[in-house]
Write a protein that holds these residues in place. Structure first.
Motif, PDB file in Angstrom:
ATOM      1  N   THR A 166      31.418 -72.493  31.859  1.00 37.93           N
ATOM      2  CA  THR A 166      30.875 -72.611  33.197  1.00 37.93           C
ATOM      3  C   THR A 166      31.128 -71.523  34.192  1.00 37.93           C
ATOM      4  N   ILE A 167      32.420 -71.091  34.447  1.00 40.13           N
ATOM      5  CA  ILE A 167      32.958 -70.201  35.502  1.00 40.13           C
ATOM      6  C   ILE A 167      32.468 -68.875  35.034  1.00 40.13           C
ATOM      7  N   ALA A 168      32.920 -68.372  33.506  1.00 43.43           N
ATOM      8  CA  ALA A 168      32.700 -67.083  33.412  1.00 43.43           C
ATOM      9  C   ALA A 168      31.235 -66.587  33.576  1.00 43.43           C
ATOM     10  N   PRO A 169      30.166 -67.367  32.951  1.00 41.87           N
ATOM     11  CA  PRO A 169      28.977 -66.999  33.247  1.00 41.87           C
ATOM     12  C   PRO A 169      28.524 -66.923  34.715  1.00 41.87           C
ATOM     13  N   ALA A 170      29.066 -67.751  35.583  1.00 39.33           N
ATOM     14  CA  ALA A 170      28.855 -67.860  36.861  1.00 39.33           C
ATOM     15  C   ALA A 170      29.214 -66.217  37.779  1.00 39.33           C
ATOM     16  N   ILE A 171      30.388 -65.943  37.133  1.00 39.59           N
ATOM     17  CA  ILE A 171      31.034 -64.643  37.629  1.00 39.59           C
ATOM     18  C   ILE A 171      30.093 -63.486  37.034  1.00 39.59           C
ATOM     19  N   LYS A 172      29.610 -63.185  35.907  1.00 37.98           N
ATOM     20  CA  LYS A 172      28.965 -62.462  35.332  1.00 37.98           C
ATOM     21  C   LYS A 172      27.481 -62.567  36.082  1.00 37.98           C
ATOM     22  N   ALA A 173      26.894 -63.597  36.608  1.00 35.80           N
ATOM     23  CA  ALA A 173      25.714 -63.769  37.142  1.00 35.80           C
ATOM     24  C   ALA A 173      25.655 -63.222  38.587  1.00 35.80           C
ATOM     25  N   GLY A 174      26.859 -62.727  38.700  1.00 35.88           N
ATOM     26  CA  GLY A 174      27.049 -62.152  40.159  1.00 35.88           C
ATOM     27  C   GLY A 174      27.674 -63.077  41.481  1.00 35.88           C
ATOM     28  N   LYS A 175      27.864 -64.376  40.971  1.00 34.16           N
ATOM     29  CA  LYS A 175      28.274 -65.404  42.297  1.00 34.16           C
ATOM     30  C   LYS A 175      29.616 -65.226  42.561  1.00 34.16           C
ATOM     31  N   LYS A 176      30.050 -65.316  43.927  1.00 35.64           N
ATOM     32  CA  LYS A 176      31.147 -65.111  44.478  1.00 35.64           C
ATOM     33  C   LYS A 176      31.757 -66.429  44.465  1.00 35.64           C
ATOM     34  N   LEU A 177      33.034 -66.491  43.683  1.00 36.70           N
ATOM     35  CA  LEU A 177      33.630 -68.150  43.383  1.00 36.70           C
ATOM     36  C   LEU A 177      35.089 -68.277  43.971  1.00 36.70           C
ATOM     37  N   ILE A 178      35.168 -69.501  44.376  1.00 39.80           N
ATOM     38  CA  ILE A 178      36.616 -69.762  44.728  1.00 39.80           C
ATOM     39  C   ILE A 178      36.797 -71.177  43.774  1.00 39.80           C
ATOM     40  N   ILE A 179      38.090 -70.949  43.145  1.00 41.68           N
ATOM     41  CA  ILE A 179      38.268 -72.067  42.289  1.00 41.68           C
ATOM     42  C   ILE A 179      39.658 -72.791  42.938  1.00 41.68           C
ATOM     43  N   VAL A 180      39.569 -74.145  43.484  1.00 44.10           N
ATOM     44  CA  VAL A 180      40.735 -74.728  43.990  1.00 44.10           C
ATOM     45  C   VAL A 180      41.392 -75.664  43.221  1.00 44.10           C
ATOM     46  N   ALA A 181      42.559 -75.540  42.753  1.00 41.22           N
ATOM     47  CA  ALA A 181      43.102 -76.134  41.533  1.00 41.22           C
ATOM     48  C   ALA A 181      44.366 -76.593  41.795  1.00 41.22           C
ATOM     49  N   HIS A 182      45.378 -76.578  40.629  1.00 40.59           N
ATOM     50  CA  HIS A 182      46.669 -77.148  40.807  1.00 40.59           C
ATOM     51  C   HIS A 182      47.635 -76.132  40.106  1.00 40.59           C
ATOM     52  N   GLY A 183      48.927 -76.448  40.480  1.00 37.54           N
ATOM     53  CA  GLY A 183      49.957 -75.617  39.855  1.00 37.54           C
ATOM     54  C   GLY A 183      49.831 -75.243  38.258  1.00 37.54           C
ATOM     55  N   ASN A 184      49.714 -76.163  37.593  1.00 38.75           N
ATOM     56  CA  ASN A 184      49.510 -75.892  36.168  1.00 38.75           C
ATOM     57  C   ASN A 184      48.002 -75.774  35.380  1.00 38.75           C
ATOM     58  N   SER A 185      47.198 -76.329  36.176  1.00 42.42           N
ATOM     59  CA  SER A 185      45.975 -75.758  35.598  1.00 42.42           C
ATOM     60  C   SER A 185      45.476 -74.270  35.989  1.00 42.42           C
ATOM     61  N   LEU A 186      46.354 -73.750  37.270  1.00 43.92           N
ATOM     62  CA  LEU A 186      45.991 -72.530  37.555  1.00 43.92           C
ATOM     63  C   LEU A 186      47.029 -71.680  36.612  1.00 43.92           C
ATOM     64  N   ARG A 187      48.279 -72.119  36.146  1.00 38.59           N
ATOM     65  CA  ARG A 187      49.097 -71.430  35.364  1.00 38.59           C
ATOM     66  C   ARG A 187      48.325 -71.263  33.816  1.00 38.59           C
ATOM     67  N   ALA A 188      47.711 -72.315  33.545  1.00 35.43           N
ATOM     68  CA  ALA A 188      46.853 -72.267  32.315  1.00 35.43           C
ATOM     69  C   ALA A 188      45.747 -70.850  32.403  1.00 35.43           C
ATOM     70  N   LEU A 189      45.048 -70.800  33.596  1.00 37.40           N
ATOM     71  CA  LEU A 189      44.332 -69.829  33.683  1.00 37.40           C
ATOM     72  C   LEU A 189      44.759 -68.382  33.852  1.00 37.40           C
TER      73      LEU A 189
END
Ligand SMILES: O=C(O)[C@@H](CO)OP(=O)(O)O
Length: 249
Positions: A166-189
């Motif tokens: 979901t996210i990577a294809p949107a970035i590659k399509a040129g979309k400007k993204l913000i991802i608001v998540a959590h301490g450990n889901s962001l550590r995973a990323l």
């Protein structure tokens, strides 16, 4: 070159009370509300704009996103909420005070539960009413997808399909993204993006409410990243997160 902004939610009530939170749906504190708006303000000041947002199905992240977008006059952009961006499920530790837990089981054990890559905290009892299967928002998940506890490895395994599909294809399509998540889901990323080792991820702590900007090359490999704001204050906030799991001296 692409840019993507990661944002951990502002301080929650259980951050303030220093309790293991995981999938418990606690709200922001007044300070957390201020951090979320402050994140929107600095993003606006620095010329950021977004045309798509992603967040979890937990209100501390959703509200942080709302507040940041409101500050940027971007409340109209599409928002996708997905359980895969949820905090790591903290099993039977959810609700317990971190410092008291360290006093009972030792700082070492709590560090293993908080930060080891593949040792999960004790699971919820399947009969526990807090099991996600009892929550309507997870009604579409299969039995295997519903956690009773998670280590960071488990969180990586559910966050990354969402990134790739979901996210990577949107970035590659040129979309400007913000991802608001959590301490450990962001550590995973971050572990994936920066290829952080299982040993080094133990020392990585993400502060609440501070935008983390990644510049990515055409293959979505990071070129650089930076937290926006006062660097000394941000370092102090990261150190404070690390210390939350230590018994009070
Ligand atoms: O309790 C939690 O769910 C997380 C984030 O607040 O805590 P920790 O930093 O201890 O992993």
């Amino acid at each position: 070159m692409y840019k993507v902004v990661l944002l951990r939610h502002g301080e929650s009530q259980w951050n303030l009370e220093n309790r293991f939170t995981g999938w418990t749906d606690v709200d922001l504190t007044e300070a957390g509300i201020g951090q979320a708006s402050g994140a929107g303000k600095i993003l606006k000041e620095q010329g950021f704009t977004f045309d798509q947002a992603y967040t979890s199905v937990l209100k501390r992240a959703i509200r942080t996103l709302w507040l940041a977008l409101d500050e940027m006059d971007l409340m109209w952009i599409p928002v996708e909420r997905d359980w895969r961006l949820n905090e790591r499920h903290y099993g039977d530790l959810q609700g317990l005070n971190k410092a008291e837990t360290a006093k009972k089981f030792g700082d070492e054990q709590v560090l293993v539960w908080r930060r080891s890559y593949d040792t999960p905290p004790p699971p919820l009892d399947p009969g526990d009413e807090r099991c996600p299967g009892n929550d309507q928002r997870y009604a579409n998940l299969s039995a295997e997808q519903l956690p009773l506890t998670e280590c960071l490895k488990d969180t990586v395994e559910r966050v990354m399909p969402y990134w790739h599909e979901t996210i990577a294809p949107a970035i590659k399509a040129g979309k400007k993204l913000i991802i608001v998540a959590h301490g450990n889901s962001l550590r995973a990323l971050v572990k994936y993006l920066d290829d952080v080792s299982e040993e080094d991820i133990v020392g990585l702590n993400i502060p609440t409410g501070v935008p983390l900007v990644y510049e990515l090359d055409e293959n979505l490999k990071p070129i650089r990243h930076e937290y926006l704001g006062d660097q000394a204050a941000i370092q102090a906030a990261m150190d404070a997160v690390a210390k939350q799991g230590q018994a009070k001296k």
